[in-house]
Scaffold this active site. Sequence first.
Site, PDB file in Angstrom:
ATOM      1  N   GLU A  90      -9.839  22.655   8.669  1.00 55.57           N
ATOM      2  CA  GLU A  90      -9.690  21.508   9.315  1.00 55.57           C
ATOM      3  C   GLU A  90     -10.131  20.019   8.287  1.00 55.57           C
ATOM      4  O   GLU A  90      -9.771  18.894   8.478  1.00 55.57           O
ATOM      5  CB  GLU A  90     -10.366  21.339  10.421  1.00 55.57           C
ATOM      6  N   SER A 483     -23.345  53.445  68.837  1.00 50.95           N
ATOM      7  CA  SER A 483     -24.720  53.847  69.060  1.00 50.95           C
ATOM      8  C   SER A 483     -25.544  53.865  67.748  1.00 50.95           C
ATOM      9  O   SER A 483     -26.671  54.376  67.968  1.00 50.95           O
ATOM     10  CB  SER A 483     -24.498  55.518  69.378  1.00 50.95           C
TER      11      SER A 483
END
Length: 823
Positions: A90, A483
């Site tokens: 770059e 239960s």
Amino acid sequence: MRLFLRFFGWIFAGGTIVFLAGVTTVAGALWHFSQELPDYSQLQDYEPAVMTRVHAADGQLLAEYARERRLYLPIQAVPRLVTNAFIAAEDKTFYDHNGIDFVGVARAGIAYLQNYGSGRRPQGASTITQQVAKNFLLTNELSLTRKIKEALLAMKIERAFSKEKILELYLNEIYLGIGAYGVAAASLLYFNKSVHELNLPEAAYLAALPKGPNNYHPFRRRDDAIARRNYVIDRMVEDGFVTPQAAEQAKRDPLTVTTRSTGAQIAASEYFAEEVRRYVADKYTENKLYEGGLSVRTTLDPGLQKAARKALIDGLVRFDEKVGYRGALQKIEVTGDWGARLADIKALADIQPWRLAVVLEISERAARIGFQPARDQGGALVKQREYGSIHLDGVRWAKAASGPKRGRVPTRISQVLEVGDVIYVDPVPDGEAQFRLRQLPEVSGGIVALDPNTGRVFAMVGGFSFDQSQFNRATQALRQPGSSFKPLVYAAALDNGYTPSTIVLDAPLEIDTGSGIWRPENYEGKFYGPSTLRFGIERSRNVMTVRLAQDLGMPLIGEYAKRFGIYDNPTPYISFVLGAGETTLLKMAAAYAMLDNGGRKITPTLIDRIQDRYGHTIYRHDQRECRGCSSEAWSGGQPEPTVIDRRERVLDPMTAYQITSMMEGVVQRGTATIIREVGKPIAGKTGTTNDEKDAWFIGFSPEMVVGVYVGYDKPRHLGRGGTGGTLAAPIVRDFLKVALADRPAVPFRVPAGIKLIRVNPRTGLRAGPGEASILEGFKPGTAPPDGYSMMGVSDDGRGAPPPQQQAPPPSGFPGLFSGRGLY
């Protein structure tokens, strides 16, 4: 001569005027544009959106959440190989210029003139600093104005920041494709490794991407990607970053990209990860979750999570196959390329090793099948087709679920399958290319395992498949516990004068509810007469539980239910003692954890701690004080660290032991004897609701609580015998066999004050010589007498008391007072 000098003077004067005018114009333009520049000093406090990472208890990555998938790395943590690759690709003069590469600008200008009118995009000459200015402070607009502002900002940034800081900003902000921002995230998403593990060709490929990630896609534009990667490697050679020999070797390497999934990273953990995601988003907002860079350490144990998932799936499939085969998912045409048609059907991705297949041919005892073709990393279907076979033994379970042939075991493949049927199959162990027919179960459920002392959730599965349904049955499904609620009623009784040997009458009972007479019944329709509290919970006696509730009063039982976190606002109706209210599996498991740990209040959690992006702890679940834990070094005679537990006590420790001991009897002699196969001390309770719509079992050892719920998402009858003991308990058994396999058999701790006395389990009286007996725990002053009195008998001894007036049932609870089927 004089004329020549005069002419030259005019030229000089005119040139000077033009030069000064030009300088003035340029200066004015620069001043004008400089007034409109954004404030570049904000870069000093740059806080980009960073992904939140979630880890399991052992440090394995569990999930990541982000709008921009970014991991921020200081420049000191970025390997030189990576920075060199980006500089070569770059901005080769990065360390030499002051923000603008004038040579590069001239080169780009010449190229522009040469290509003028060709329609080609102008060649770029932006330095890394200019890209930082554009990415952070400007737009992507293609204009002279933006380029001037970009150049001015670049020069200002160069004066304000060091080269290393500029490079750090660039490498963390740049977009590199497939949702990755910055080199750290790109390294993980492209190669599934950290930046420190990247080799030369991998680093060069990442550096090739800023010019246009889509132009160099590793799958869709593979040749362009390799060419650009090799170009970057050549630039690195020119700049002296790598040797020609290393470069040639790197260019010969294939472009091997291993993309990483963006979902849950640990198998079978999708429900757990989603529950964590919801919690963090609710507590800290979605912006904090997706952009705040949080580090979340969860309580997940990956091994236990996989075991929980397998146990639940096996249990759901086992039940569903007993119900019968409902037929193929759908049918497709198998002439021509059947693979393309099969690929259009969505297959569940989280139920491996199950695979989607289509029936291609059928004989009397076997079927030939073709599998859904895979896709390559670019998304295209692979050309290769895979085949397998199903033999008759692989469909034996597939009795018809309805119709005239309902319940018949198939004797031919054609009785079950047809050509074109789309089905799920899984491999037969030790059977080469042989598979077994599967079907997605209609029934669902959840499982949760947690630490009774801290509330840390080790494992959680909220259904058969997260890909099929994200609804979490462990935390979001409100169902009647049946239960499994009874231990809270019995604990309230033991806290208020009852003992495990107290006798309660198990006989028919009528209660006037104001809107009619309610006659609670036991599951199997039988009554056992005078029975101990222990017998009542071991055999899950409904009528005995209702008698207890009448004696204790519903306000007291409601207070216990609220104290244990089962219901927020319990309604004082007598049927609630049989589990007719609605709650979640996680709440029930947490309540049992408080019985297990001796009565201490715990809050279930999936998260140990959360840290912000700077490493500061902003949440910690365990708030207990540890005295001596912060010592930097150990010195002779120093006292051991001690943990100060100031958590609320919700139950007397002796009561907690008594109810635990009674629930051990549920496993040893009661409704959950299948749990004995675990071979370790386990206590627990089954639960089955009216009309057998929901099946529960919650069990625990001294170090782990496990809860399982099974039922249809739209409640309906599970079938006769579809109880907690037959559906939910086997799932807990399978899980605990794995979870406790390498742990010693540790008995439940007996608290100080409890006296163990050998009693007759049927009468509750002291056992005589040679008499069948068990050890029962009694609080001081409550040892069993030689004779007994019976709760539930009128003073004249002639049977049950007369019907008692109760509050009428609420309009929104149909069926709560049917009273049968709670087990």
